[in-house]
Design a protein around this motif. Structure first.
Motif, mmCIF file in Angstrom:
data_model
loop_
_atom_site.group_PDB
_atom_site.id
_atom_site.type_symbol
_atom_site.label_atom_id
_atom_site.label_comp_id
_atom_site.label_asym_id
_atom_site.label_seq_id
_atom_site.Cartn_x
_atom_site.Cartn_y
_atom_site.Cartn_z
ATOM 1 N N ARG A 84 0.839 -1.196 0.000
ATOM 2 C CA ARG A 84 0.000 0.000 0.000
ATOM 3 C C ARG A 84 0.877 1.250 0.000
ATOM 4 O O ARG A 84 1.850 1.340 0.745
ATOM 5 C CB ARG A 84 -0.910 -0.007 1.229
ATOM 6 C CG ARG A 84 -1.993 -1.064 1.181
ATOM 7 C CD ARG A 84 -2.835 -1.051 2.445
ATOM 8 N NE ARG A 84 -3.472 0.229 2.686
ATOM 9 C CZ ARG A 84 -4.296 0.473 3.703
ATOM 10 N NH1 ARG A 84 -4.539 -0.474 4.584
ATOM 11 N NH2 ARG A 84 -4.849 1.661 3.851
ATOM 12 N N GLN A 85 0.511 2.212 -0.827
ATOM 13 C CA GLN A 85 1.264 3.458 -0.914
ATOM 14 C C GLN A 85 0.668 4.554 -0.044
ATOM 15 O O GLN A 85 1.317 5.577 0.208
ATOM 16 C CB GLN A 85 1.325 3.924 -2.369
ATOM 17 C CG GLN A 85 2.016 2.948 -3.301
ATOM 18 C CD GLN A 85 3.467 2.703 -2.925
ATOM 19 O OE1 GLN A 85 4.263 3.626 -2.834
ATOM 20 N NE2 GLN A 85 3.807 1.439 -2.692
ATOM 21 N N ASP A 86 -0.576 4.350 0.427
ATOM 22 C CA ASP A 86 -1.250 5.389 1.200
ATOM 23 C C ASP A 86 -0.905 5.345 2.676
ATOM 24 O O ASP A 86 -1.227 6.268 3.427
ATOM 25 C CB ASP A 86 -2.765 5.266 1.030
ATOM 26 C CG ASP A 86 -3.279 3.907 1.509
ATOM 27 O OD1 ASP A 86 -2.586 2.899 1.272
ATOM 28 O OD2 ASP A 86 -4.364 3.860 2.107
ATOM 29 N N LEU A 158 -1.067 -6.113 1.908
ATOM 30 C CA LEU A 158 -2.383 -6.508 1.425
ATOM 31 C C LEU A 158 -2.957 -5.431 0.524
ATOM 32 O O LEU A 158 -3.257 -4.322 0.955
ATOM 33 C CB LEU A 158 -3.324 -6.771 2.598
ATOM 34 C CG LEU A 158 -4.711 -7.301 2.233
ATOM 35 C CD1 LEU A 158 -4.599 -8.611 1.466
ATOM 36 C CD2 LEU A 158 -5.550 -7.493 3.475
ATOM 37 N N MET A 159 -3.135 -5.765 -0.761
ATOM 38 C CA MET A 159 -3.573 -4.803 -1.769
ATOM 39 C C MET A 159 -5.059 -4.975 -2.069
ATOM 40 O O MET A 159 -5.701 -5.921 -1.615
ATOM 41 C CB MET A 159 -2.765 -5.006 -3.061
ATOM 42 C CG MET A 159 -1.258 -5.033 -2.859
ATOM 43 S SD MET A 159 -0.561 -3.398 -2.614
ATOM 44 C CE MET A 159 -0.648 -2.784 -4.291
ATOM 45 N N ASP A 160 -5.594 -4.039 -2.861
ATOM 46 C CA ASP A 160 -6.973 -4.149 -3.317
ATOM 47 C C ASP A 160 -7.148 -5.434 -4.120
ATOM 48 O O ASP A 160 -6.257 -5.839 -4.873
ATOM 49 C CB ASP A 160 -7.346 -2.947 -4.190
ATOM 50 C CG ASP A 160 -7.414 -1.650 -3.391
ATOM 51 O OD1 ASP A 160 -7.596 -1.732 -2.165
ATOM 52 O OD2 ASP A 160 -7.261 -0.569 -3.993
ATOM 53 N N ASN A 188 -6.134 -11.526 1.609
ATOM 54 C CA ASN A 188 -7.297 -11.682 2.487
ATOM 55 C C ASN A 188 -6.911 -11.676 3.957
ATOM 56 O O ASN A 188 -7.614 -12.215 4.801
ATOM 57 C CB ASN A 188 -8.065 -12.959 2.153
ATOM 58 C CG ASN A 188 -9.508 -12.872 2.600
ATOM 59 O OD1 ASN A 188 -10.051 -11.781 2.757
ATOM 60 N ND2 ASN A 188 -10.127 -14.009 2.811
ATOM 61 N N ASP A 189 -5.750 -11.071 4.261
ATOM 62 C CA ASP A 189 -5.307 -10.924 5.654
ATOM 63 C C ASP A 189 -5.189 -12.266 6.362
ATOM 64 O O ASP A 189 -5.390 -12.375 7.555
ATOM 65 C CB ASP A 189 -6.269 -10.031 6.433
ATOM 66 C CG ASP A 189 -5.590 -9.391 7.636
ATOM 67 O OD1 ASP A 189 -4.370 -9.198 7.587
ATOM 68 O OD2 ASP A 189 -6.307 -9.086 8.598
ATOM 69 N N GLY A 279 -10.345 -11.208 8.202
ATOM 70 C CA GLY A 279 -11.334 -10.318 7.597
ATOM 71 C C GLY A 279 -10.716 -9.359 6.602
ATOM 72 O O GLY A 279 -9.529 -9.379 6.339
ATOM 73 N N LYS A 280 -11.558 -8.469 6.049
ATOM 74 C CA LYS A 280 -11.122 -7.593 4.975
ATOM 75 C C LYS A 280 -11.200 -6.119 5.344
ATOM 76 O O LYS A 280 -11.074 -5.258 4.488
ATOM 77 C CB LYS A 280 -11.995 -7.815 3.737
ATOM 78 C CG LYS A 280 -11.987 -9.255 3.214
ATOM 79 C CD LYS A 280 -12.863 -9.368 1.998
ATOM 80 C CE LYS A 280 -12.912 -10.787 1.464
ATOM 81 N NZ LYS A 280 -13.787 -10.902 0.265
#
Length: 290
Positions: A84-86, A158-160, A188-189, A279-280
């Motif tokens: 994740r870049q955010d 974990l990406m989209d 999916n964590d 979970g997501k």
């Protein structure tokens, strides 16, 4: 004639025509087929993305050396450890207690009236303002100039779409007496844990066994000694989904260690592979920091 034999006797064109008639007359059938089509298209995009990114990784690995520019080294790092870049994390170290850990980098950290670590965790704080990961933090991470390693960054992989771009396996020799584990962060964590009794210092043999098995199957992996020297990490760089990782772990990694231990250490052969899904949600995504 049984229905299965009848369907098997149909030509491709007749089968397509029959499915189209069912889809036109039955809304449930149409929705089911559309869901299947959407899933297949998503899997195709993941495979195409994997091929493109693997090509970039291989190009960077061929070109980058100790004589390369800092930006070329940063680009190599970004091509291997895609997350994740955010949001990202930085390592912290308490000089008084000797405790250390990782926390998300926040623009409101220690701001009076907003940052209250006693009341909120970083993931649940209503004033959280994540800082985006940029090249300056990666440069400091690679340079490693802070004596307490407080410039070391942590990536949330974990990406989209429930996909991650790399896998890290942790082989520990300093875990609690009854257990040592290999933990992988993936889509999916989910977390994969390989647990066994800590009857001896087996982590070196384990990591070499898994590395060799992966090499035999044509899967590239890279060994790194942990900071403490009492364990190691095995790194993989490839996009994967939850299902792919389950197959990878069960079919390649876990059987190799089980077989090796059953020969050398029979009392630890009752090892287990545990898969858990958290979970997501955004908060659960931020728990997996590598």
């Amino acid at each position: 004639m049984p229905l299965k034999e009848y369907l098997a006797s149909l030509s491709k064109e007749d089968l397509i025509s029959l499915l189209m008639q069912l889809a036109d007359n039955q809304r449930e059938v149409k929705d089911f087929l559309l869901q299947k089509m959407s899933k297949i298209q998503q899997q195709k995009k993941v495979r195409e993305s994997a091929l493109q990114e693997q090509s970039v990784v291989l190009d960077n690995q061929r070109l980058v050396s100790r004589k390369s520019t800092p930006q070329e080294k940063i680009n190599l790092y970004k091509s291997l450890f895609v997350g994740r870049q955010d949001v990202f994390a930085l390592r912290w170290y308490n000089t008084k207690s000797g405790r250390s850990g990782y926390s998300p980098v926040c623009a409101n950290k220690w701001v009076v009236g907003k940052c209250d670590l006693k009341k909120y965790s970083c993931a649940t704080c209503p004033y959280k303002s994540p800082v985006k990961l940029d090249d300056s933090y990666i440069f400091n991470h690679l340079a490693g100039r802070d004596e307490f390693c407080r410039d070391v960054i942590g990536v949330y992989p974990l990406m989209d779409g429930n996909v991650c771009r790399f896998l890290a396996m942790d082989f520990d020799a300093h875990a609690p007496k009854e257990q040592t584990s290999i933990v992988s962060t993936h889509a999916n964590d989910a977390k994969t844990a390989y647990a066994h009794k800590n009857e001896g210092n087996f982590w070196k043999d384990d990591i070499l066994a898994v590395h060799k098995t992966c090499t035999d199957f044509g899967v590239s992996s890279y060994i790194e000694i942990s900071r403490s020297g009492n364990g190691g990490h095995l790194w993989f760089s490839f996009p994967c989904t939850k299902l792919y990782l389950k197959i990878f772990a069960r079919a390649i990694i876990f059987p190799e260690i089980t077989l090796r231990r059953s020969r050398k250490c029979p009392e630890t052969k009752n090892d287990s592979l545990i898969l858990s899904t958290a979970g997501k949600s955004e908060n659960s995504q931020m728990k997996n920091c590598v």
